[in-house]
Enzyme design. Structure first.
Site, PDB file in Angstrom:
ATOM      1  CD  GLU A 149      -3.056  -1.026   2.169  1.00 52.44           C
ATOM      2  OE1 GLU A 149      -4.240  -0.856   1.847  1.00 52.44           O
ATOM      3  OE2 GLU A 149      -2.680  -1.144   3.350  1.00 52.44           O
ATOM      4  CG  HIS A 195      -2.718   1.950   6.270  1.00 54.85           C
ATOM      5  ND1 HIS A 195      -4.060   2.272   6.313  1.00 54.85           N
ATOM      6  CD2 HIS A 195      -2.646   0.659   5.873  1.00 54.85           C
ATOM      7  CE1 HIS A 195      -4.765   1.222   5.925  1.00 54.85           C
ATOM      8  NE2 HIS A 195      -3.928   0.224   5.671  1.00 54.85           N
ATOM      9  CG  HIS A 246      -4.935  -2.927   9.401  1.00 57.56           C
ATOM     10  ND1 HIS A 246      -4.331  -4.021   8.819  1.00 57.56           N
ATOM     11  CD2 HIS A 246      -4.962  -1.975   8.441  1.00 57.56           C
ATOM     12  CE1 HIS A 246      -4.007  -3.737   7.566  1.00 57.56           C
ATOM     13  NE2 HIS A 246      -4.372  -2.487   7.325  1.00 57.56           N
ATOM     14  CG  HIS A 273      -8.233  -1.426   4.891  1.00 58.91           C
ATOM     15  ND1 HIS A 273      -7.902  -0.982   3.628  1.00 58.91           N
ATOM     16  CD2 HIS A 273      -7.057  -1.786   5.459  1.00 58.91           C
ATOM     17  CE1 HIS A 273      -6.597  -1.104   3.430  1.00 58.91           C
ATOM     18  NE2 HIS A 273      -6.067  -1.584   4.531  1.00 58.91           N
TER      19      HIS A 273
END
Length: 246
Positions: free
Chosen positions: A78, A97, A99, A165
């Site tokens: 990503e 980023h 989760h 996500h």
């Protein structure tokens, strides 16, 4: 730029349960079309065990940013998620980023990140009051088209949720990007707890939110960051003097 800083940021995300496996990454702008980012090496063990050597200089397109930078290492799938935010938002220097399970669960339950707390988390209340948008696709953001969709959904906000996500947090510093993610996760977890207890979520009145003071970055970022480092047993690591943190 600081590889130790990014490595510590990864360990903090893991310690907070926002990225407790081997998925998730942190990046920092390193020049035109260059960024430092957590990559996976031949002895990948997960974010909790990130070392400065796992932080590599790469181009926005995923190539080595200098000779030998990717020897034995692979950028995250990503990477376009990070690169597109940095391309479109010049004020951003760091992207996280992660989760967080509570964030994913709250969003799937239809619970938005709202200013339901006040002095409990003042920076979080201010962030939630401004709105936390949602990118409604549960995809791996692995190309510029998908990254562009996510970044468009994010707009000019510091955090966007990714349905099914996780979240993406963007800020002028690595420290702030991580702390924003922690605040959103905290509000999501509290919101789930309230709903699970049969309660009804309501935004705090504007009059109360207006009374919340700006405690300054020296407290809400610098002291908070030292606390996060202490929780994982690290010494302070900074890219700039504490007084100049945004």
């Amino acid at each position: 730029m600081s590889r130790p800083l990014l490595a510590a940021a990864c360990r903090i995300l893991a310690a907070r349960g926002l990225a407790d496996g081997f998925l998730g990454h942190v990046s920092q702008r390193a020049g035109d079309e260059l960024l430092l980012v957590r990559c996976r090496g031949p002895m990948e063990r997960g974010l909790a065990f990130t070392e400065p050597a796992d932080i590599r200089l790469v181009t926005f397109d995923g190539g080595p940013g200098a000779p030998g930078e990717l020897d034995g290492y692979v950028p995250p799938n990503e990477l376009p998620l990070h690169a597109e935010v940095l391309r479109r938002r010049p004020e951003v220097a760091a992207v996280v980023h992660a989760h967080p399970a509570a964030v994913v669960a709250a969003d799937l339950a239809g619970i938005a990140i709202r200013p339901v707390v006040g002095a409990y988390d003042i920076p979080g209340a201010a962030l939630a009051r401004g709105g936390v948008p949602v990118y409604p696709r549960g995809v791996l953001v692995r190309d510029r088209e998908l990254a562009g969709e996510m970044t468009a959904a994010m707009g000019d906000r510091p955090v966007v949720l990714l349905r099914g996500h996780g979240l993406t947090s963007a800020a002028p510093s690595v420290e702030q990007a991580v702390l924003q993610a922690v605040s959103v996760d905290r509000i999501a977890a509290l919101s789930l707890a309230v709903r699970s207890a049969g309660g009804t979520l309501a935004d705090l009145p504007d009059a109360d939110l207006d009374q919340l003071p700006d405690l300054g970055a020296g407290f809400t970022v610098a002291v908070a960051w030292r606390h996060e480092l202490a929780r994982i047993g690290d010494e302070p690591v900074h890219t700039m003097p504490l007084g100049s943190l945004p």
